[in-house]
Design a protein around this motif. Structure first.
Motif, PDB file in Angstrom:
ATOM      1  N   LEU A  12       0.828  -1.205   0.000  1.00  0.00           N
ATOM      2  CA  LEU A  12       0.000   0.000   0.000  1.00  0.00           C
ATOM      3  C   LEU A  12       0.863   1.257   0.000  1.00  0.00           C
ATOM      4  N   ALA A  13       0.328   2.303  -0.595  1.00  0.00           N
ATOM      5  CA  ALA A  13       0.968   3.613  -0.510  1.00  0.00           C
ATOM      6  C   ALA A  13       0.921   4.069   0.948  1.00  0.00           C
ATOM      7  N   PRO A  14       1.904   4.869   1.389  1.00  0.00           N
ATOM      8  CA  PRO A  14       1.944   5.281   2.799  1.00  0.00           C
ATOM      9  C   PRO A  14       0.642   5.866   3.350  1.00  0.00           C
ATOM     10  N   PRO A  15      -0.055   6.757   2.633  1.00  0.00           N
ATOM     11  CA  PRO A  15      -1.305   7.281   3.203  1.00  0.00           C
ATOM     12  C   PRO A  15      -2.367   6.186   3.400  1.00  0.00           C
ATOM     13  N   ARG A  16      -2.451   5.251   2.463  1.00  0.00           N
ATOM     14  CA  ARG A  16      -3.438   4.161   2.576  1.00  0.00           C
ATOM     15  C   ARG A  16      -3.047   3.198   3.695  1.00  0.00           C
ATOM     16  N   ALA A  17      -1.760   2.937   3.849  1.00  0.00           N
ATOM     17  CA  ALA A  17      -1.293   2.068   4.936  1.00  0.00           C
ATOM     18  C   ALA A  17      -1.605   2.701   6.288  1.00  0.00           C
ATOM     19  N   ARG A  18      -1.385   4.013   6.394  1.00  0.00           N
ATOM     20  CA  ARG A  18      -1.686   4.719   7.650  1.00  0.00           C
ATOM     21  C   ARG A  18      -3.187   4.669   7.941  1.00  0.00           C
ATOM     22  N   GLN A  19      -4.010   4.832   6.903  1.00  0.00           N
ATOM     23  CA  GLN A  19      -5.458   4.758   7.077  1.00  0.00           C
ATOM     24  C   GLN A  19      -5.868   3.372   7.573  1.00  0.00           C
ATOM     25  N   ALA A  20      -5.252   2.326   7.018  1.00  0.00           N
ATOM     26  CA  ALA A  20      -5.573   0.957   7.449  1.00  0.00           C
ATOM     27  C   ALA A  20      -5.209   0.749   8.910  1.00  0.00           C
ATOM     28  N   VAL A  21      -4.051   1.249   9.330  1.00  0.00           N
ATOM     29  CA  VAL A  21      -3.655   1.124  10.740  1.00  0.00           C
ATOM     30  C   VAL A  21      -4.596   1.926  11.628  1.00  0.00           C
ATOM     31  N   GLN A  22      -5.017   3.100  11.173  1.00  0.00           N
ATOM     32  CA  GLN A  22      -5.951   3.911  11.957  1.00  0.00           C
ATOM     33  C   GLN A  22      -7.278   3.186  12.136  1.00  0.00           C
ATOM     34  N   GLU A  23      -7.741   2.500  11.106  1.00  0.00           N
ATOM     35  CA  GLU A  23      -8.980   1.726  11.215  1.00  0.00           C
ATOM     36  C   GLU A  23      -8.834   0.609  12.248  1.00  0.00           C
ATOM     37  N   ILE A  24      -7.675  -0.015  12.277  1.00  0.00           N
ATOM     38  CA  ILE A  24      -7.406  -1.046  13.286  1.00  0.00           C
ATOM     39  C   ILE A  24      -7.414  -0.409  14.682  1.00  0.00           C
ATOM     40  N   ALA A  25      -6.784   0.757  14.815  1.00  0.00           N
ATOM     41  CA  ALA A  25      -6.747   1.456  16.109  1.00  0.00           C
ATOM     42  C   ALA A  25      -8.151   1.824  16.575  1.00  0.00           C
ATOM     43  N   ASP A  26      -8.987   2.266  15.651  1.00  0.00           N
ATOM     44  CA  ASP A  26     -10.365   2.622  16.011  1.00  0.00           C
ATOM     45  C   ASP A  26     -11.106   1.410  16.556  1.00  0.00           C
ATOM     46  N   LYS A  27     -10.891   0.247  15.952  1.00  0.00           N
ATOM     47  CA  LYS A  27     -11.538  -0.973  16.456  1.00  0.00           C
ATOM     48  C   LYS A  27     -10.998  -1.360  17.825  1.00  0.00           C
ATOM     49  N   ALA A  29      -9.915   0.638  20.081  1.00  0.00           N
ATOM     50  CA  ALA A  29     -10.497   1.574  21.045  1.00  0.00           C
ATOM     51  C   ALA A  29     -11.955   1.236  21.320  1.00  0.00           C
ATOM     52  N   ASP A  30     -12.719   0.953  20.276  1.00  0.00           N
ATOM     53  CA  ASP A  30     -14.144   0.660  20.438  1.00  0.00           C
ATOM     54  C   ASP A  30     -14.389  -0.660  21.152  1.00  0.00           C
ATOM     55  N   ARG A  31     -13.699  -1.708  20.742  1.00  0.00           N
ATOM     56  CA  ARG A  31     -13.978  -3.049  21.266  1.00  0.00           C
ATOM     57  C   ARG A  31     -13.324  -3.326  22.609  1.00  0.00           C
ATOM     58  N   PHE A  32     -12.128  -2.741  22.831  1.00  0.00           N
ATOM     59  CA  PHE A  32     -11.376  -3.129  24.017  1.00  0.00           C
ATOM     60  C   PHE A  32     -10.994  -1.963  24.930  1.00  0.00           C
ATOM     61  N   GLY A  33     -11.404  -0.756  24.571  1.00  0.00           N
ATOM     62  CA  GLY A  33     -11.074   0.396  25.400  1.00  0.00           C
ATOM     63  C   GLY A  33      -9.598   0.765  25.383  1.00  0.00           C
ATOM     64  N   ALA A  34      -8.908   0.394  24.329  1.00  0.00           N
ATOM     65  CA  ALA A  34      -7.484   0.713  24.231  1.00  0.00           C
ATOM     66  C   ALA A  34      -7.293   2.192  23.924  1.00  0.00           C
ATOM     67  N   GLU A  35      -6.245   2.744  24.479  1.00  0.00           N
ATOM     68  CA  GLU A  35      -5.846   4.113  24.159  1.00  0.00           C
ATOM     69  C   GLU A  35      -4.792   4.019  23.070  1.00  0.00           C
ATOM     70  N   ARG A  47      -3.775  -0.770  27.039  1.00  0.00           N
ATOM     71  CA  ARG A  47      -4.935  -0.979  27.898  1.00  0.00           C
ATOM     72  C   ARG A  47      -4.482  -1.916  28.988  1.00  0.00           C
ATOM     73  N   SER A  48      -5.298  -2.135  29.956  1.00  0.00           N
ATOM     74  CA  SER A  48      -4.911  -3.024  31.038  1.00  0.00           C
ATOM     75  C   SER A  48      -4.546  -4.400  30.473  1.00  0.00           C
ATOM     76  N   GLY A  49      -3.325  -4.833  30.718  1.00  0.00           N
ATOM     77  CA  GLY A  49      -2.895  -6.155  30.283  1.00  0.00           C
ATOM     78  C   GLY A  49      -2.178  -6.202  28.949  1.00  0.00           C
ATOM     79  N   ILE A  50      -2.061  -5.063  28.246  1.00  0.00           N
ATOM     80  CA  ILE A  50      -1.358  -5.079  26.965  1.00  0.00           C
ATOM     81  C   ILE A  50      -0.774  -3.710  26.643  1.00  0.00           C
ATOM     82  N   ASP A  51       0.453  -3.727  26.175  1.00  0.00           N
ATOM     83  CA  ASP A  51       1.129  -2.535  25.661  1.00  0.00           C
ATOM     84  C   ASP A  51       1.739  -2.934  24.330  1.00  0.00           C
ATOM     85  N   GLY A  52       1.464  -2.145  23.292  1.00  0.00           N
ATOM     86  CA  GLY A  52       1.998  -2.517  21.997  1.00  0.00           C
ATOM     87  C   GLY A  52       2.169  -1.351  21.061  1.00  0.00           C
ATOM     88  N   ARG A  53       2.653  -1.692  19.868  1.00  0.00           N
ATOM     89  CA  ARG A  53       2.839  -0.681  18.840  1.00  0.00           C
ATOM     90  C   ARG A  53       2.721  -1.326  17.472  1.00  0.00           C
TER      91      ARG A  53
END
Length: 90
Positions: A12-27, A29-35, A47-53
């Protein structure tokens, strides 16, 4: 602590790859309360019990995470779900 380290190729082009990661981040946050927060091309999540990047690299997405004791017991299913989502998005 259990850890996850996944490297996934993408074309993917960088902007599309970033958008895909943002969509994953939104999920996350919504499903698991992750910051989630961006630091350049790296999305940190916690979130409690997980730290990642999720690091966006040229032609590759690199996911790392440290799982706490309880989630460590679920490492296999968590890692399988991450791989499934990466295959779907990238």
């Amino acid at each position: 602590m259990a850890s996850i380290d996944i490297q996934h190729p993408h074309t993917l082009a960088p902007p599309r790859a970033r958008q895909a990661v943002q969509e994953i981040a939104d999920k996350l946050a919504d499903r698991f309360g992750a910051e989630c927060r961006w630091d350049g091309d790296i999305l940190d999540f916690t979130r409690s019990g997980i730290d990642g990047r999720i690091a966006l690299l040229p032609g590759q997405v690199h996911v790392t995470a440290q799982l706490g004791f309880l989630l460590g017991a679920m490492k296999g299913p968590i890692e399988a779900e991450i791989r499934r989502v990466l295959d779907e998005r990238f």
